[in-house]
Motif scaffolding. Structure first.
Motif, PDB file in Angstrom:
ATOM      1  N   TYR A   1       0.843  -1.197   0.000  1.00  0.00           N
ATOM      2  CA  TYR A   1       0.000   0.000   0.000  1.00  0.00           C
ATOM      3  C   TYR A   1       0.879   1.248   0.000  1.00  0.00           C
ATOM      4  CZ  TYR A   1      -3.450   3.401   1.580  1.00  0.00           C
ATOM      5  OH  TYR A   1      -4.288   4.511   1.692  1.00  0.00           O
ATOM      6  N   SER A   2       0.547   2.176  -0.881  1.00  0.00           N
ATOM      7  CA  SER A   2       1.306   3.433  -0.991  1.00  0.00           C
ATOM      8  C   SER A   2       0.404   4.671  -0.866  1.00  0.00           C
ATOM      9  CB  SER A   2       2.070   3.494  -2.319  1.00  0.00           C
ATOM     10  OG  SER A   2       1.173   3.419  -3.415  1.00  0.00           O
ATOM     11  N   GLY A   3      -0.869   4.443  -0.440  1.00  0.00           N
ATOM     12  CA  GLY A   3      -1.795   5.566  -0.319  1.00  0.00           C
ATOM     13  C   GLY A   3      -1.648   6.313   1.002  1.00  0.00           C
ATOM     14  N   PRO A   4      -2.611   7.187   1.290  1.00  0.00           N
ATOM     15  CA  PRO A   4      -2.546   7.963   2.527  1.00  0.00           C
ATOM     16  C   PRO A   4      -2.722   7.075   3.745  1.00  0.00           C
ATOM     17  CG  PRO A   4      -4.609   8.382   1.388  1.00  0.00           C
ATOM     18  CD  PRO A   4      -3.779   7.552   0.465  1.00  0.00           C
TER      19      PRO A   4
ATOM     20  N   THR B   1      -4.252  -0.274   7.021  1.00  0.00           N
ATOM     21  CA  THR B   1      -4.380   0.317   5.684  1.00  0.00           C
ATOM     22  C   THR B   1      -5.171  -0.656   4.811  1.00  0.00           C
ATOM     23  OG1 THR B   1      -2.410  -0.692   4.688  1.00  0.00           O
ATOM     24  CG2 THR B   1      -2.090   1.351   5.955  1.00  0.00           C
TER      25      THR B   1
END
Length: 298
Positions: free
Chosen positions: A170-173, A210
């Motif tokens: 995961y690379s989101g907020p 996340t």
């Protein structure tokens, strides 16, 4: 007067046996010969019967018939007596003749007697075999505490592996990003429940917070962070944040709190949560009565 020698003359009767020189005393007629022939035949028959032996006379048909009948009757009597003796002998057989166990016992006794008469046998054992020592494997039991510790350690290692792969997936907020700049500044329980539904199907990851993976309290924390509400990563602490309300007053978006677990109330007695390792975020019936409802924002 008739002439001498003419037919039918009394002096010359019609008889061929009379010669011309015979006298009257020498004349024999056929009628006179018949009685003599009869007596001669009778005498001949009597002489022949006397000459026959007694054995031959006894074998005549008249004397042989009674003896044959007597012999046949004797054979029948012998056969009947033989059958009678056989029946009596069969009925008089001892009971052990029909008892297989008795026969086996008799054979066993005979075999035992034969063994007693046999010569004793000797078995030689080497000194190495006789002196060999017997060893037993040591057995140790594992306590329940040790099993629990091993299980916890295995779960921790699996969680660490999942968390490492989860962080890369995961690379989101993050939660901190949402708290700094919440996408939903206006708060409502209906909108909270709508945002939480977006993550149905996310796999369970111990310690996850996340969309790459959630545990139960990480799921609740991530959703409420999007509304600018900061929550601890603990189901018990999250339950202590809000206000308890009656179960009958619960609406979707409220929190279902139970020992060691929490999730979003989904209405009709259901919960939407991140269940356990191997599971996914889903809606399912509440399986226990040991729970209460907490509302956040009041």
């Amino acid at each position: 007067m008739a002439l001498s020698g003419t037919p039918d003359s009394e002096e010359n009767p019609a008889n061929p046996n009379i010669g011309s020189t015979g006298t009257s005393s020498d004349v024999v007629t056929r009628r006179s010969l018949r009685p003599a022939a009869t007596r001669s035949a009778q005498l001949s028959n009597r002489s022949h019967a006397a000459a026959v032996s007694p054995t031959a006379s006894s074998s005549s048909p008249r004397s042989a018939a009674p003896k044959a009948r007597k012999k046949k009757s004797g054979i029948i009597n012998i056969a009947v007596m033989t059958l009678a003796v056989g029946l009596v002998g069969t009925m008089a057989l001892p009971a052990y003749a029909f008892n297989p166990k008795s026969a086996d016992s008799a054979q066993g006794a005979s075999a035992a007697a034969s063994l007693k008469k046999a010569h004793p046998q000797a078995l030689a054992v080497s000194s190495e075999v006789a002196a060999a020592s017997v060893t037993r494997d040591a057995v140790s039991a594992t306590t329940e505490e040790e099993l629990a510790t091993r299980k916890a350690e295995t779960a921790r290692q699996q969680a660490a592996v999942q968390l490492a792969s989860y962080a890369k997936a995961y690379s989101g907020p993050s939660v901190s990003d949402f708290l700094a700049n919440p996408p939903y500044p206006s708060f409502s329980l209906a909108q909270v429940f709508s945002v939480a539904q977006k993550y149905i199907g996310t796999p369970y990851v111990y310690g996850g917070a996340t969309p790459a993976g959630f545990d139960c309290s990480g799921y609740v924390m991530f959703v409420y962070a999007q509304f600018g509400i900061s929550m601890p990563h603990s189901s018990t602490a999250q339950g202590n944040m809000g206000t308890r309300i009656s179960i009958k007053d619960a609406v979707p978006g409220d929190l279902v709190i139970m020992p060691g677990h929490d999730g979003f109330y989904a209405g009709n007695g259901n919960i939407m949560d991140a269940p356990k390792p191997g599971g996914y975020v889903s809606i399912r019936p509440i399986w226990t009565s040991n729970y209460y409802i907490v509302r956040i924002g009041i």
